[in-house]
Design a protein around this motif. Structure first.
Motif, mmCIF file in Angstrom:
data_model
loop_
_atom_site.group_PDB
_atom_site.id
_atom_site.type_symbol
_atom_site.label_atom_id
_atom_site.label_comp_id
_atom_site.label_asym_id
_atom_site.label_seq_id
_atom_site.Cartn_x
_atom_site.Cartn_y
_atom_site.Cartn_z
ATOM 1 N N GLU A 178 0.822 -1.200 0.000
ATOM 2 C CA GLU A 178 0.000 0.000 0.000
ATOM 3 C C GLU A 178 0.862 1.259 0.000
ATOM 4 O OE1 GLU A 178 -4.395 -0.940 1.647
ATOM 5 O OE2 GLU A 178 -2.867 -0.663 3.174
ATOM 6 N N TYR A 179 2.003 1.195 0.705
ATOM 7 C CA TYR A 179 2.892 2.357 0.644
ATOM 8 C C TYR A 179 3.448 2.529 -0.764
ATOM 9 C CZ TYR A 179 6.797 5.486 0.997
ATOM 10 O OH TYR A 179 7.649 6.534 0.770
ATOM 11 N N LEU A 180 3.842 1.432 -1.383
ATOM 12 C CA LEU A 180 4.363 1.516 -2.749
ATOM 13 C C LEU A 180 3.314 2.078 -3.707
ATOM 14 C CD1 LEU A 180 6.457 -1.738 -3.234
ATOM 15 C CD2 LEU A 180 7.281 0.605 -3.479
ATOM 16 N N ASN A 181 2.098 1.579 -3.626
ATOM 17 C CA ASN A 181 1.039 2.067 -4.512
ATOM 18 C C ASN A 181 0.768 3.545 -4.281
ATOM 19 O OD1 ASN A 181 0.664 -0.383 -5.790
ATOM 20 N ND2 ASN A 181 -0.900 -1.071 -4.354
ATOM 21 N N TYR A 182 0.793 3.952 -3.011
ATOM 22 C CA TYR A 182 0.611 5.372 -2.702
ATOM 23 C C TYR A 182 1.770 6.186 -3.288
ATOM 24 C CZ TYR A 182 0.266 9.711 -0.044
ATOM 25 O OH TYR A 182 0.193 11.038 0.295
ATOM 26 N N HIS A 183 2.986 5.683 -3.141
ATOM 27 C CA HIS A 183 4.165 6.380 -3.679
ATOM 28 C C HIS A 183 4.067 6.506 -5.202
ATOM 29 C CE1 HIS A 183 8.424 7.605 -3.880
ATOM 30 N NE2 HIS A 183 8.497 6.831 -4.951
ATOM 31 N N PHE A 184 3.628 5.444 -5.856
ATOM 32 C CA PHE A 184 3.566 5.459 -7.322
ATOM 33 C C PHE A 184 2.497 6.427 -7.847
ATOM 34 C CE2 PHE A 184 5.277 0.859 -7.270
ATOM 35 C CZ PHE A 184 6.585 1.336 -7.260
ATOM 36 N N THR A 185 1.460 6.693 -7.051
ATOM 37 C CA THR A 185 0.467 7.674 -7.491
ATOM 38 C C THR A 185 1.068 9.068 -7.553
ATOM 39 O OG1 THR A 185 -0.371 8.103 -5.244
ATOM 40 C CG2 THR A 185 -1.435 6.337 -6.512
ATOM 41 N N HIS A 186 2.122 9.313 -6.760
ATOM 42 C CA HIS A 186 2.780 10.617 -6.753
ATOM 43 C C HIS A 186 4.058 10.639 -7.589
ATOM 44 C CE1 HIS A 186 0.135 10.806 -3.226
ATOM 45 N NE2 HIS A 186 0.188 12.111 -3.350
ATOM 46 N N TYR A 187 4.713 9.481 -7.704
ATOM 47 C CA TYR A 187 5.965 9.395 -8.468
ATOM 48 C C TYR A 187 5.890 8.195 -9.413
ATOM 49 C CZ TYR A 187 7.415 12.372 -4.578
ATOM 50 O OH TYR A 187 7.492 13.376 -3.638
ATOM 51 N N PRO A 188 5.046 8.283 -10.437
ATOM 52 C CA PRO A 188 4.823 7.122 -11.320
ATOM 53 C C PRO A 188 6.088 6.650 -12.037
ATOM 54 C CG PRO A 188 3.858 9.126 -12.247
ATOM 55 C CD PRO A 188 4.228 9.443 -10.832
ATOM 56 N N LYS A 193 11.841 2.035 -12.082
ATOM 57 C CA LYS A 193 13.184 2.044 -11.495
ATOM 58 C C LYS A 193 13.378 0.931 -10.472
ATOM 59 C CE LYS A 193 13.468 7.115 -11.849
ATOM 60 N NZ LYS A 193 13.596 8.373 -11.072
ATOM 61 N N LEU A 194 12.292 0.220 -10.170
ATOM 62 C CA LEU A 194 12.337 -0.753 -9.087
ATOM 63 C C LEU A 194 11.960 -2.152 -9.553
ATOM 64 C CD1 LEU A 194 10.496 1.433 -6.415
ATOM 65 C CD2 LEU A 194 12.963 0.978 -6.509
ATOM 66 N N LEU A 195 12.554 -3.141 -8.901
ATOM 67 C CA LEU A 195 12.160 -4.539 -9.063
ATOM 68 C C LEU A 195 11.500 -4.962 -7.762
ATOM 69 C CD1 LEU A 195 12.209 -7.224 -10.662
ATOM 70 C CD2 LEU A 195 14.426 -7.700 -9.562
ATOM 71 N N ILE A 196 10.260 -5.399 -7.866
ATOM 72 C CA ILE A 196 9.477 -5.778 -6.690
ATOM 73 C C ILE A 196 9.325 -7.288 -6.667
ATOM 74 C CG2 ILE A 196 7.237 -5.530 -5.552
ATOM 75 C CD1 ILE A 196 6.997 -2.819 -7.001
ATOM 76 N N SER A 197 9.515 -7.878 -5.502
ATOM 77 C CA SER A 197 9.480 -9.339 -5.396
ATOM 78 C C SER A 197 8.085 -9.889 -5.624
ATOM 79 C CB SER A 197 9.982 -9.775 -4.013
ATOM 80 O OG SER A 197 9.066 -9.386 -3.002
ATOM 81 N N ASP A 198 8.043 -11.085 -6.186
ATOM 82 C CA ASP A 198 6.773 -11.812 -6.316
ATOM 83 C C ASP A 198 6.363 -12.426 -4.987
ATOM 84 O OD1 ASP A 198 6.633 -11.221 -9.021
ATOM 85 O OD2 ASP A 198 7.685 -13.054 -9.612
#
Length: 247
Positions: A178-188, A193-198
Protein backbone atom coordinates in the motif's frame (compact mmCIF):
# COMPACT_ATOMS: atom_id res chain seq x y z
CA UNK A 1 -33.72 27.02 46.39
CA UNK A 2 -35.24 26.15 43.00
CA UNK A 3 -32.28 27.85 41.31
CA UNK A 4 -29.74 25.70 43.14
CA UNK A 5 -31.76 22.56 42.47
CA UNK A 6 -31.85 23.42 38.78
CA UNK A 7 -28.10 24.17 38.78
CA UNK A 8 -27.27 20.83 40.39
CA UNK A 9 -29.52 19.06 37.88
CA UNK A 10 -27.76 20.77 34.96
CA UNK A 11 -24.30 19.93 36.32
CA UNK A 12 -25.29 16.30 36.88
CA UNK A 13 -26.74 16.09 33.38
CA UNK A 14 -23.59 17.58 31.84
CA UNK A 15 -21.46 15.02 33.71
CA UNK A 16 -23.75 12.23 32.53
CA UNK A 17 -23.45 13.41 28.95
CA UNK A 18 -19.70 13.94 29.17
CA UNK A 19 -17.88 12.11 26.41
CA UNK A 20 -15.02 9.89 27.54
CA UNK A 21 -11.73 10.62 25.80
CA UNK A 22 -9.86 7.59 24.43
CA UNK A 23 -6.25 8.18 23.42
CA UNK A 24 -5.23 6.36 20.25
CA UNK A 25 -1.55 5.66 19.64
CA UNK A 26 -0.30 6.55 16.16
CA UNK A 27 3.21 6.26 14.72
CA UNK A 28 4.75 6.87 11.32
CA UNK A 29 3.48 4.07 9.09
CA UNK A 30 2.55 5.51 5.67
CA UNK A 31 0.00 5.60 4.21
CA UNK A 32 -1.78 4.72 7.45
CA UNK A 33 -0.04 7.48 9.42
CA UNK A 34 2.15 10.32 8.16
CA UNK A 35 3.90 12.23 10.94
CA UNK A 36 5.42 15.68 10.67
CA UNK A 37 4.15 19.17 11.37
CA UNK A 38 0.69 17.64 11.04
CA UNK A 39 -0.30 14.02 11.62
CA UNK A 40 -2.39 12.69 8.74
CA UNK A 41 -3.18 9.41 7.03
CA UNK A 42 -5.73 6.64 6.78
CA UNK A 43 -5.69 6.02 10.55
CA UNK A 44 -6.47 9.67 11.28
CA UNK A 45 -9.38 9.59 8.83
CA UNK A 46 -10.69 6.43 10.50
CA UNK A 47 -10.43 8.07 13.93
CA UNK A 48 -12.42 11.04 12.60
CA UNK A 49 -15.04 8.69 11.18
CA UNK A 50 -15.29 6.80 14.48
CA UNK A 51 -15.97 10.12 16.21
CA UNK A 52 -18.59 11.03 13.62
CA UNK A 53 -20.69 7.85 13.92
CA UNK A 54 -20.98 7.73 17.72
CA UNK A 55 -20.98 10.13 20.67
CA UNK A 56 -20.04 7.93 23.62
CA UNK A 57 -16.28 8.33 23.16
CA UNK A 58 -13.98 10.95 21.71
CA UNK A 59 -11.03 9.26 20.01
CA UNK A 60 -7.90 11.43 20.06
CA UNK A 61 -4.67 10.62 18.18
CA UNK A 62 -1.58 10.56 20.39
CA UNK A 63 1.81 10.44 18.61
CA UNK A 64 4.29 7.73 19.53
CA UNK A 65 6.97 5.87 17.55
CA UNK A 66 7.21 2.34 16.23
CA UNK A 67 9.87 1.47 18.81
CA UNK A 68 8.44 3.45 21.74
CA UNK A 69 4.81 2.37 21.34
CA UNK A 70 5.13 -0.52 23.81
CA UNK A 71 6.59 1.59 26.63
CA UNK A 72 4.07 4.37 25.93
CA UNK A 73 1.29 1.80 26.23
CA UNK A 74 2.71 0.64 29.57
CA UNK A 75 2.73 4.28 30.72
CA UNK A 76 -1.00 4.47 29.86
CA UNK A 77 -0.45 7.11 27.19
CA UNK A 78 -3.00 5.37 24.99
CA UNK A 79 -5.60 2.59 25.23
CA UNK A 80 -6.21 1.89 21.55
CA UNK A 81 -3.95 1.53 18.54
CA UNK A 82 -4.93 1.02 14.89
CA UNK A 83 -3.24 -0.97 12.12
CA UNK A 84 -1.62 -3.39 14.53
CA UNK A 85 -1.28 -7.13 14.91
CA UNK A 86 -0.67 -8.98 18.18
CA UNK A 87 2.20 -10.83 16.52
CA UNK A 88 4.12 -7.57 16.23
CA UNK A 89 5.50 -7.80 19.75
CA UNK A 90 2.20 -7.43 21.65
CA UNK A 91 1.85 -11.03 22.84
CA UNK A 92 2.71 -10.28 26.48
CA UNK A 93 0.69 -7.06 26.76
CA UNK A 94 -2.91 -6.79 28.07
CA UNK A 95 -4.53 -6.11 24.71
CA UNK A 96 -7.41 -7.64 22.78
CA UNK A 97 -7.49 -7.62 18.98
CA UNK A 98 -10.52 -6.45 17.06
CA UNK A 99 -11.83 -8.13 13.95
CA UNK A 100 -9.68 -7.70 10.84
CA UNK A 101 -10.66 -4.50 9.02
CA UNK A 102 -8.08 -4.54 6.24
CA UNK A 103 -5.31 -6.60 4.75
CA UNK A 104 -2.19 -5.96 2.74
CA UNK A 105 1.28 -7.39 2.37
CA UNK A 106 4.94 -6.46 2.40
CA UNK A 107 7.30 -7.11 -0.47
CA UNK A 108 11.02 -6.96 -1.06
CA UNK A 109 12.17 -4.08 -3.24
CA UNK A 110 15.47 -3.49 -5.02
CA UNK A 111 16.65 -1.13 -7.72
CA UNK A 112 15.97 -2.47 -11.20
CA UNK A 113 19.09 -3.30 -13.20
CA UNK A 114 19.78 -5.16 -16.42
CA UNK A 115 19.97 -8.87 -15.73
CA UNK A 116 18.55 -8.62 -12.19
CA UNK A 117 15.70 -11.09 -11.71
CA UNK A 118 13.49 -12.52 -8.96
CA UNK A 119 16.43 -14.78 -8.05
CA UNK A 120 17.98 -11.72 -6.39
CA UNK A 121 15.48 -12.16 -3.55
CA UNK A 122 16.35 -15.82 -2.90
CA UNK A 123 19.19 -15.14 -0.46
CA UNK A 124 19.55 -12.25 1.97
CA UNK A 125 22.75 -13.28 3.74
CA UNK A 126 24.98 -11.47 1.24
CA UNK A 127 22.69 -8.46 0.81
CA UNK A 128 22.65 -5.06 2.52
CA UNK A 129 19.10 -5.04 3.86
CA UNK A 130 17.20 -1.89 4.84
CA UNK A 131 14.34 -1.74 7.34
CA UNK A 132 12.53 0.71 9.60
CA UNK A 133 13.35 1.01 13.30
CA UNK A 134 10.68 -0.73 15.39
CA UNK A 135 9.02 -2.56 12.48
CA UNK A 136 8.67 -6.35 12.53
CA UNK A 137 9.68 -8.42 9.51
CA UNK A 138 9.18 -12.07 8.68
CA UNK A 139 12.75 -12.44 7.44
CA UNK A 140 14.01 -11.42 10.91
CA UNK A 141 11.72 -13.91 12.63
CA UNK A 142 9.25 -11.12 13.57
CA UNK A 143 11.73 -9.98 16.22
CA UNK A 144 12.73 -6.33 15.88
CA UNK A 145 15.84 -6.94 17.97
CA UNK A 146 17.14 -9.42 15.38
CA UNK A 147 17.54 -6.71 12.77
CA UNK A 148 20.94 -5.61 14.04
CA UNK A 149 22.17 -9.23 13.80
CA UNK A 150 21.24 -9.69 10.17
CA UNK A 151 23.05 -6.84 8.41
CA UNK A 152 19.91 -4.69 8.42
CA UNK A 153 20.40 -0.93 8.25
CA UNK A 154 17.53 0.84 10.01
CA UNK A 155 15.92 4.10 8.91
CA UNK A 156 13.09 6.04 10.53
CA UNK A 157 10.57 5.68 7.68
CA UNK A 158 9.60 3.68 4.62
CA UNK A 159 10.17 6.84 2.57
CA UNK A 160 13.80 7.00 3.67
CA UNK A 161 14.26 3.27 3.09
CA UNK A 162 13.01 3.58 -0.48
CA UNK A 163 15.20 6.64 -1.02
CA UNK A 164 18.30 4.66 -0.06
CA UNK A 165 17.42 1.95 -2.58
CA UNK A 166 16.85 4.47 -5.36
CA UNK A 167 20.20 6.09 -4.56
CA UNK A 168 22.16 2.82 -4.55
CA UNK A 169 22.80 2.87 -0.81
CA UNK A 170 21.47 -0.61 -0.10
CA UNK A 171 20.45 -3.83 -1.83
CA UNK A 172 16.95 -4.68 -0.61
CA UNK A 173 14.28 -3.03 1.52
CA UNK A 174 10.89 -4.26 2.71
CA UNK A 175 7.88 -2.05 2.00
CA UNK A 176 4.14 -2.43 2.33
CA UNK A 177 2.39 -2.73 -1.02
CA UNK A 178 0.00 0.00 0.00
CA UNK A 179 2.89 2.36 0.64
CA UNK A 180 4.36 1.52 -2.75
CA UNK A 181 1.04 2.07 -4.51
CA UNK A 182 0.61 5.37 -2.70
CA UNK A 183 4.16 6.38 -3.68
CA UNK A 184 3.57 5.46 -7.32
CA UNK A 185 0.47 7.67 -7.49
CA UNK A 186 2.78 10.62 -6.75
CA UNK A 187 5.97 9.39 -8.47
CA UNK A 188 4.82 7.12 -11.32
CA UNK A 189 8.27 7.13 -12.97
CA UNK A 190 9.74 5.30 -9.97
CA UNK A 191 7.78 2.16 -10.88
CA UNK A 192 10.18 1.43 -13.74
CA UNK A 193 13.18 2.04 -11.50
CA UNK A 194 12.34 -0.75 -9.09
CA UNK A 195 12.16 -4.54 -9.06
CA UNK A 196 9.48 -5.78 -6.69
CA UNK A 197 9.48 -9.34 -5.40
CA UNK A 198 6.77 -11.81 -6.32
CA UNK A 199 7.03 -13.30 -2.83
CA UNK A 200 5.83 -11.62 0.34
CA UNK A 201 7.74 -10.90 3.51
CA UNK A 202 4.43 -11.05 5.38
CA UNK A 203 0.71 -10.63 4.83
CA UNK A 204 -0.92 -8.00 7.02
CA UNK A 205 -4.11 -8.69 8.90
CA UNK A 206 -4.90 -5.23 10.21
CA UNK A 207 -6.70 -5.05 13.55
CA UNK A 208 -7.18 -2.53 16.32
CA UNK A 209 -5.68 -3.42 19.70
CA UNK A 210 -7.74 -2.42 22.73
CA UNK A 211 -6.48 -2.36 26.31
CA UNK A 212 -7.99 -5.31 28.16
CA UNK A 213 -10.41 -4.69 31.08
CA UNK A 214 -11.09 -1.14 29.96
CA UNK A 215 -14.47 0.60 29.70
CA UNK A 216 -13.94 0.70 25.94
CA UNK A 217 -14.42 -2.89 24.84
CA UNK A 218 -13.35 -4.73 21.74
CA UNK A 219 -17.02 -5.51 21.12
CA UNK A 220 -17.75 -1.79 20.86
CA UNK A 221 -14.82 -1.32 18.46
CA UNK A 222 -16.05 -4.25 16.34
CA UNK A 223 -19.47 -2.59 16.12
CA UNK A 224 -17.84 0.60 14.82
CA UNK A 225 -15.83 -1.37 12.28
CA UNK A 226 -18.98 -3.15 11.08
CA UNK A 227 -20.69 0.21 10.73
CA UNK A 228 -17.83 1.67 8.68
CA UNK A 229 -17.66 -1.42 6.47
CA UNK A 230 -21.42 -1.60 5.86
CA UNK A 231 -21.74 2.08 4.98
CA UNK A 232 -18.67 2.02 2.75
CA UNK A 233 -16.73 4.54 4.85
CA UNK A 234 -13.55 2.44 4.91
CA UNK A 235 -13.66 1.98 1.14
CA UNK A 236 -14.01 5.74 0.61
CA UNK A 237 -11.10 6.48 2.94
CA UNK A 238 -8.79 4.10 1.07
CA UNK A 239 -9.92 5.50 -2.27
CA UNK A 240 -9.09 9.04 -1.13
CA UNK A 241 -5.44 7.90 -1.03
CA UNK A 242 -5.63 6.37 -4.48
CA UNK A 243 -5.81 2.85 -3.03
CA UNK A 244 -8.14 -0.10 -3.54
CA UNK A 245 -10.48 -1.28 -0.79
CA UNK A 246 -8.34 -3.71 1.30
CA UNK A 247 -11.29 -5.87 2.36
Amino acid sequence: MKFYTLLITVIFTMQTWAVEVVNVGVYDFPPYVFTGEETTGIAIDIINEMNRIQDEYEFVAVPTTAKRRYSDFEKNKFDLILFENKQWGWQSYPVVASQVFGSSYEVYVTKAETGKTQAFFSNFSDKAMIGVLGYHYQFTGMQAQNEDKLNVFLTNSQKNSLGLILNDRGDITVLSMEYLNYHFTHYPDDKNKLLISDKFDQIYQHTMLVRRDNRLTVQYINTLIDNMKTKGALRLIWQSYGLDDPN
